[in-house]
Motif scaffolding. Structure first.
Motif: not given
Length: 713
Positions: A259-261, A276-278, A335-337, A495-498
Motif C-alpha cells: 500500500y505504501l507504493w 493493510v487490515s483489509s 500490486l495488491p498481493p 485497482n484503487e491505486g492504478s
C-alpha cells in the motif's frame, strides 16, 4: 543528555555489549561507506531472521527485508548505502543493539528520518525471580546459553529505549513478529512468528544491565514521537507469514509495503491501517495491525510523518534492463498481493514519461517485460517507476484449498477424490503452492469437518454434523466453495491505486436529518498531482472502521470524470455469504400502474453525485442487529454492466425479497459476468501468448474497483 554526550557514550556501551572493534567490522564495508557519507538524511536498519539454530526456521523474513529495501530506495529516496541489513547469522542481539547505536545513532541528526524493521520470532521471557515479571522479547539468532536456562533475547523495551534515544524525532519501527502462541491451535496455512514462553529460561544479565543503563542515562533525550507499527494489535493474536506464488512473506510487511507504493502524502495512518487490515483479511489472515506511540491522536497523523514520500505512486519499478533484447526486469511490489499472484502475460505498464512495458513472464514479484516506444534520446533508467495500464487475468482461476494437517491418511484420500469431482472450481494445493482456504477438522470436535481461513479461523456455518463422511462434507460445502471463488474473482478487480477513471466514493451512516462518514475511497486518477485525502472513521484502538448494529447505511459516488459511469456492488459477510446491490427501479404509475420493480443500469453522468440505495419511499439499507464483518467491492465501469444485469435477472425474486442489498444467489455466475463486462469495456488487444478467450483484459482507464471493509459492532 546532550547529543555530544550521547555519542561519547557509544564506545562504552559497545564494550558493555561485549563487542570488540574487530567483531563489529565483520558487518562489512557497506556499513563503513555509510558512515563516511556526511550528509545522509534517511537511515534504515532492517533485520530479518529465517534460520534459527535451535528451532524450526521461518521462510519469509528475508523477503520482508527485500520488500522494505525496494520500497525505501525506490519510493522514499533512501540511498542504498544508508540501509544496513542484518540477516540470519548477522542478527545477534549484540549486533542489532550496536547497529542501532552506531549506524543510526552516530549518523542521525535532528529532523533526519530513521526506519527500523524486524522480522523474526518473538516470545515472552522472565526478567526476574517473580513469576509475573515476564516481558515481550525479540528472538535474535543467538544460541540459548546454559542449556536454555539463560537466553540472550532482545527485550522489546530495550529496543524502544534505544530508538527513543536517537537524536531525531522522526523515528519509526516496523515489527513483524508476535509474542504469544495461540492457545487453541486450528488448521492453519500460516507459519506464526511466535515461540512458546519457556517456564525455566531467564534473560541474560547483560541485557538487563544494558536496559537499566539506557533507562537511567537516556531519559533526558527520550523521543516521545516514536511510532511503532506492529503486526498485531491484539497481544493474543500471532503474526503470520504466508506462502504466495513463488515466495513467502510476512502478511503484515507485504500488505504494508504494497500500500505504501500506492499511497499519497495526504494519507493518514488510520487510512493506511484500514487498507493493510483489509488486505490481510482478503489473504486469509485475521490479524489486525497495531500502533504503539505516545504521540497524541496518532491515527490522524500523515503517512509522511513516518515515511518521507519523495516520488510518485507506482505499482512497479525497473530493476534491470537489457538494451540488446529491449527488455527490462520489473519489481511488482506495488500490486495488491491477491492480484499479483494472477498477473498474467500481456499485462501492460507505463513509465511516467510514456514508455510501455509488456509483461512476458513473471516469477513471484519479478517480471520480465518487453520495452516498447522507447525514446532513443532518453533510455529507461534503473529505478524508474512504472504504473499499471492494462491488467491481464486468466479465465481459468480456481479456488485453492489445502488439506488440514489433522486429517488422517484415509481422510486425505477421500477428500482428494471428492474435490476431484468439482475440479473446475477447486484445486487441492500443492506443497509449493499457497492456498486460499483449508479443509480440516474442528479442534474441539475432531469428527466434524469445516472450512478454515488461512489464519486457522473456522468459517461460520460451515461445520458439519458429528460423524459426517469426508465425501459428504465436500459435497455439502460445494456451494460455499462457489461463493468463495466468486469473491476471489471480484477481488481481482481491485485497482484503487492504478485506476485512471476519476471517481470518489463514500460509505455513510444516514438518517433523515444528517449523515456521518464511515470511510471514503478515491482513485489516484481523480485529481491532478497527489493531494488525495481518503478518510476512515474508526473506533480508537482498531484498524477496521466500525459501524453500530442496526445502522442505516448508504453509499455516495461522485463521477469526477468526463464520461458517464456505471456501478455494481458485491460483497461478503463474515460467514462468507455473498450479497449484492440490486438496482431495482419502480416504473411510474402513470406509465403502468400494475408494473413490478425491475433491475436497471445505474448510471452517473459527468460531474454528478449519486446516493444509493435510495428511492422515493426509503433511503439506504438497514444493517442487521447482530455483529459481523462486511467486505464490499464497489466496481465502476465506463460501459454498462450488460452481462452482470442479465445474470442478476436470471434469478426469480419474490416480491418480499426485492431489497437493495440482498443475498446473491448465483454468485459465481455474477462474478464471471462482472469480469466479462469489464473486459468488454476495455477493448484492448494484447499479446497473451494465447487467445483472448483464455484471459480477461482490463484497461485501467475504463474501470475502478474500490474496497470497503468494516466491522458491525
Amino acid at each position: 543528555m546532550k547529543r555530544r554526550a550521547f555519542l561519547e557514550r557509544i564506545g562504552s556501551i559497545l564494550a558493555l555489549l561485549g563487542l570488540t572493534q574487530a567483531e563489529w567490522l565483520t558487518l562489512g564495508n557497506r556499513y563503513h561507506q555509510a558512515l563516511a557519507t556526511p550528509n545522509s538524511r534517511k537511515l534504515a536498519l532492517l533485520v530479518g531472521i529465517n534460520e534459527y539454530p535451535q528451532s524450526s526456521g521461518l521462510s519469509g523474513c528475508l523477503t520482508d527485508v527485500e520488500l522494505q529495501t525496494e520500497l525505501l530506495i525506490n519510493r522514499f529516496g533512501f540511498a542504498n548505502s544508508d540501509i544496513l541489513t542484518l540477516t540470519d547469522e548477522q542478527a545477534s542481539r549484540e549486533f542489532i543493539e550496536a547497529a542501532i547505536l552506531d549506524h543510526l545513532g552516530k549518523q542521525a541528526k535532528a529532523d533526519d528520518v530513521v526506519i527500523f524493521h524486524f522480522s523474526g520470532y518473538g516470545t515472552r521471557v522472565k526478567t526476574g525471580n517473580l513469576p509475573e515479571t515476564v516481558e515481550n522479547a525479540l528472538i535474535p539468532v543467538d544460541k540459548d546459553t546454559y542449556n536454555g536456562i539463560v537466553v540472550n533475547y532482545l527485550l522489546e523495551e530495550t529496543l524502544l529505549q534505544l530508538l527513543r534515544s536517537l537524536p531525531t524525532a522522526k523515528v519509526a519501527a516496523v515489527l513483524d513478529t508476535s509474542y504469544n502462541v495461540r492457545t487453541t491451535p486450528q488448521p492453519s496455512g500460516l507459519r506464526f512468528r511466535s515461540r512458546p514462553e519457556s517456564l525455566t529460561a531467564k534473560l541474560t544479565v547483560k541485557e538487563l544491565e544494558f536496559l537499566n543503563n539506557l533507562q537511567t542515562e537516556n531519559t533526558a533525550i527520550n523521543n516521545s514521537n516514536l511510532m511503532v507499527l506492529k503486526a498485531t494489535s491484539n497481544p493474543e493474536q500471532p503474526a503470520g507469514e504466508m506462502l504466495f506464488s513463488g515466495f513467502t512473506a510476512g502478511l503484515f510487511t507485504y500488505a504494508l509495503t504494497q500500500y505504501l507504493w500506492e499511497t499519497t502524502p495526504a494519507t493518514t495512518i488510520q487510512v493506511l491501517f484500514s487498507h493493510v487490515s483489509s488486505s490481510m483479511y482478503k489473504l486469509g489472515g485475521e490479524q489486525q495491525p497495531g500502533l504503539l506511540t505516545e504521540k497524541k491522536n496518532p491515527q490522524s497523523s500523515l503517512v509522511t510523518d513516518i515515511f518521507p514520500l519523495e516520488r510518485s505512486h507506482a505499482q512497479a519499478v525497473i530493476r534491470a534492463k537489457d538494451e540488446e533484447s529491449k527488455t527490462a526486469q520489473l519489481w511488482l511490489g506495488g500490486l495488491p498481493p491477491h492480484v499479483c499472484q494472477y498477473y498474467g502475460v500481456g499485462s501492460r505498464l507505463t513509465t511516467l514519461s510514456g514508455e510501455q512495458l509488456i509483461v512476458k513472464s513473471r516469477t513471484g514479484l519479478r517480471a520480465k517485460a518487453q520495452i516498447l516506444n522507447q525514446n532513443p534520446n532518453q533510455p529507461l533508467q534503473i529505478g524508474q517507476l512504472v504504473q499499471e495500464n492494462v491488467r491481464v487475468l486468466p479465465r481459468n482461476i480456481n479456488l485453492t484449498v489445502a488439506l488440514g494437517g489433522g486429517l488422517e491418511r484415509i481422510e486425505r484420500v477421500d477428500a482428494t477424490s471428492a474435490f476431484a469431482a468439482i475440479t473446475r472450481k477447486v484445486n487441492i494445493a500443492a506443497p509449493e503452492q499457497g492456498a486460499d482456504y483449508i479443509f480440516g477438522k474442528l479442534q474441539s470436535t475432531p469428527s466434524r469437518y469445516s472450512i478454515f481461513s488461512i489464519g486457522g479461523e473456522p468459517i461460520l456455518n460451515t461445520a458439519g454434523e458429528v460423524g459426517e463422511a469426508v465425501k459428504v462434507a465436500v459435497q455439502r460445502l460445494t456451494p460455499k466453495f462457489s461463493t468463495l471463488l466468486a469473491a476471489k474473482l471480484w477481488r481481482l478487480t481491485e485497482n484503487e491505486g492504478s485506476s485512471r477513471l476519476a471517481v470518489k466514493a463514500s460509505l455513510e451512516i444516514v438518517n433523515k436529518i444528517s449523515s456521518r462518514l464511515v470511510m471514503q475511497r478515491q482513485t489516484k486518477g481523480s485529481v491532478s498531482g497527489e493531494t488525495i485525502a481518503n478518510k476512515v472513521i474508526a473506533t480508537p484502538g482498531t484498524s477496521v472502521p466500525t459501524v453500530p448494529v442496526g445502522s442505516r447505511m448508504q453509499y455516495r459516488v461522485e463521477n469526477l470524470s468526463d464520461r458517464p459511469i456505471y456501478l455494481m456492488l458485491v460483497g461478503l459477510n463474515n460467514n462468507r455469504s455473498a450479497v449484492a446491490f440490486y438496482p431495482w427501479q419502480i416504473p411510474s404509475e402513470e406509465d403502468n400502474p400494475n408494473s413490478k420493480p425491475r433491475l436497471e443500469e445505474v448510471v452517473i453522468t459527468p460531474g454528478q453525485t449519486l446516493k444509493f440505495p435510495e428511492n422515493d419511499n426509503t433511503f439506504g439499507w438497514l444493517l442487521s442487529t447482530r455483529a459481523f464483518f462486511a467486505e464490499h467491492q464497489l466496481i465502476i465501469s465506463a460501459a454498462p454492466f450488460t452481462q452482470t444485469l442479465t445474470a442478476l435477472r436470471s434469478v426469480k425474486y419474490p416480491t418480499a425479497d426485492q431489497q437493495p442489498i440482498s443475498p446473491l444467489v448465483n454468485d459465481l455466475e455474477v462474478a464471471q459476468a462482472l469480469l466479462q463486462d469489464l473486459h468488454n469495456a476495455s477493448k484492448v488487444k494484447v499479446d497473451t501468448n494465447g487467445t483472448t478467450n483464455e484471459s480477461y483484459v482490463l484497461d485501467v482507464n475504463n474501470w475502478a474497483s474500490l474496497n470497503f471493509s468494516f466491522q458491525v459492532v
